[in-house]
Design an enzyme around this catalytic site. Structure first.
Site, short mmCIF file in Angstrom:
data_model
loop_
_atom_site.label_atom_id
_atom_site.label_comp_id
_atom_site.label_asym_id
_atom_site.label_seq_id
_atom_site.Cartn_x
_atom_site.Cartn_y
_atom_site.Cartn_z
N CYS A 122 0.80 -1.22 0.00
CA CYS A 122 0.00 0.00 0.00
C CYS A 122 0.84 1.27 0.00
O CYS A 122 0.32 2.37 -0.25
CB CYS A 122 -0.96 0.00 1.19
N HIS A 264 -2.98 7.40 2.58
CA HIS A 264 -3.50 6.10 2.13
C HIS A 264 -4.82 5.79 2.80
O HIS A 264 -4.96 5.89 4.03
CB HIS A 264 -2.47 5.01 2.45
N ASN A 294 -10.23 0.26 0.53
CA ASN A 294 -8.77 0.30 0.47
C ASN A 294 -8.33 -0.29 -0.86
O ASN A 294 -8.45 -1.49 -1.09
CB ASN A 294 -8.20 -0.51 1.64
#
Length: 343
Positions: A122, A264, A294
């Site tokens: 990520c 993020h 996500n």
């Protein structure tokens, strides 16, 4: 806007963000569709993650498909049809071998340019930005297409209610060009870091050389994504907070001078805890997690594209990008937002 000086940047060519695009696969999965299968509830998902829906790929699509769509949109935004290099951040490549980026480049009409994948989970997009900036700084390329794309739906255990509601598929991309450090859109210094001692907090146990070389067959769920949520939460907040402070310091800014935080989109509670630790008003933190979930390496560029289109991110804003993911890995950078349209 609070304003922030650009002191602290070194002389010489800078990587300037000049194009932005994002793409989500058309299929939407709402919380209600997950409830029966995962023995959970819409309220449970929303209160713990902030997510109400996510997009997922359909048969015949892949990470490469997502990357091509987002890359084409970023090129259109930049009003360019070519670049000198392509960097793709992903944890879900189309195949273990070869890398996905060369095929993405070819499908975009960019065959012949250097193209390669970056794997930092990520945190991958910020790492890819740093790599693209390095290609420009060394004169290897005058412009670089940087893409973050992931199809995490292909890694999720269909019976795991802790990970199943969190992730969605998507891609976002930017075009970087050679420019001057004081230009709007010029990336500031990067802060990057890892802690491999904690690599098992976020993992897919099987499929790599470690498991295949062990002589032990993979278990039935070893090919699925696994995460130790409580520890990940703590480290995500800790590492991104520290990284933001370092990146802001290298830019000669103050944390109070951040107009927009593009973090993020892992979990709404992580975002709230991060802004609280930074002592930033929560309204300065950009968010689209409720609509997309996500999206791993795609998270930050998709967030930027959505925020530009919604008007919450505007030219002149002092912006910090920060991310955290498996590895463990984290990274941050800064820029004064330029005048551009997202596609």
């Amino acid at each position: 806007m609070t304003g922030a000086p650009t002191a602290g940047r070194t002389p010489g060519p800078a990587a300037v963000l000049c194009g932005l695009g994002g793409w989500l696969p058309p299929k939407v999965v709402t919380n209600e569709e997950l409830v029966a299968r995962l023995d959970t509830s819409d309220e449970w998902i929303r209160t713990r993650t902030g997510i109400r829906q996510r997009h997922v790929i359909e048969p015949g699509m892949s990470t490469g498909s997502l990357a091509v769509e987002a890359g084409a949109r970023a090129l259109k935004s930049a009003q360019q049809d070519s670049v000198g290099a392509v960097v793709l951040a992903t944890t879900t490549p189309d195949r273990p071998c070869p890398a996905t980026a060369p095929e993405v480049a070819a499908r975009l009409g960019l065959a012949g340019v250097p193209a390669f994948d970056i794997g930092a989970v990520c945190a991958g997009f910020v790492y890819a930005l740093a790599t693209g900036a390095g290609l420009i700084a060394t004169g290897t390329a005058d412009d670089v297409l940087v893409i973050g794309a992931d199809a995490y739906s292909t890694l999720l255990d269909p019976e795991d209610r802790t990970t199943g509601p969190i992730f969605g598929d998507g891609a976002g991309a930017v075009v970087l060009r050679r420019g001057e450090p004081d230009e709007p859109g010029a990336l500031g210094g990067f802060d990057l870091g890892t802690d491999g001692h904690l690599s098992d907090l976020i993992e897919v146990p099987a499929g790599g050389s470690r498991q295949r070389g062990s002589g032990v067959p993979a278990g039935p769920r070893d090919h699925y994504f696994a995460m130790q949520g409580k520890q990940v939460f703590r480290h995500a907040v800790l590492r991104m907070t520290g990284s933001v402070h370092k990146a802001v310091g290298r830019a000669g800014w103050t944390v109070a001078g951040i107009d927009r935080l593009a973090a993020h989109q892992a979990n709404s509670r992580i975002l709230d805890a991060l802004t609280d630790q930074l002592e930033l008003p929560r309204e300065r933190a950009l968010s689209n997690i409720d609509r997309v979930g996500n999206t791993a390496a795609a998270s930050v560029p998709l967030l930027l594209a959505d925020s530009v289109n919604e008007g919450s991110l505007r030219a002149g804003h002092s912006v910090v990008l920060t991310s955290f993911g498996g590895g463990l890995a984290w990274g941050s950078t800064t820029l004064r937002w330029p005048q551009l349209d997202a596609v």
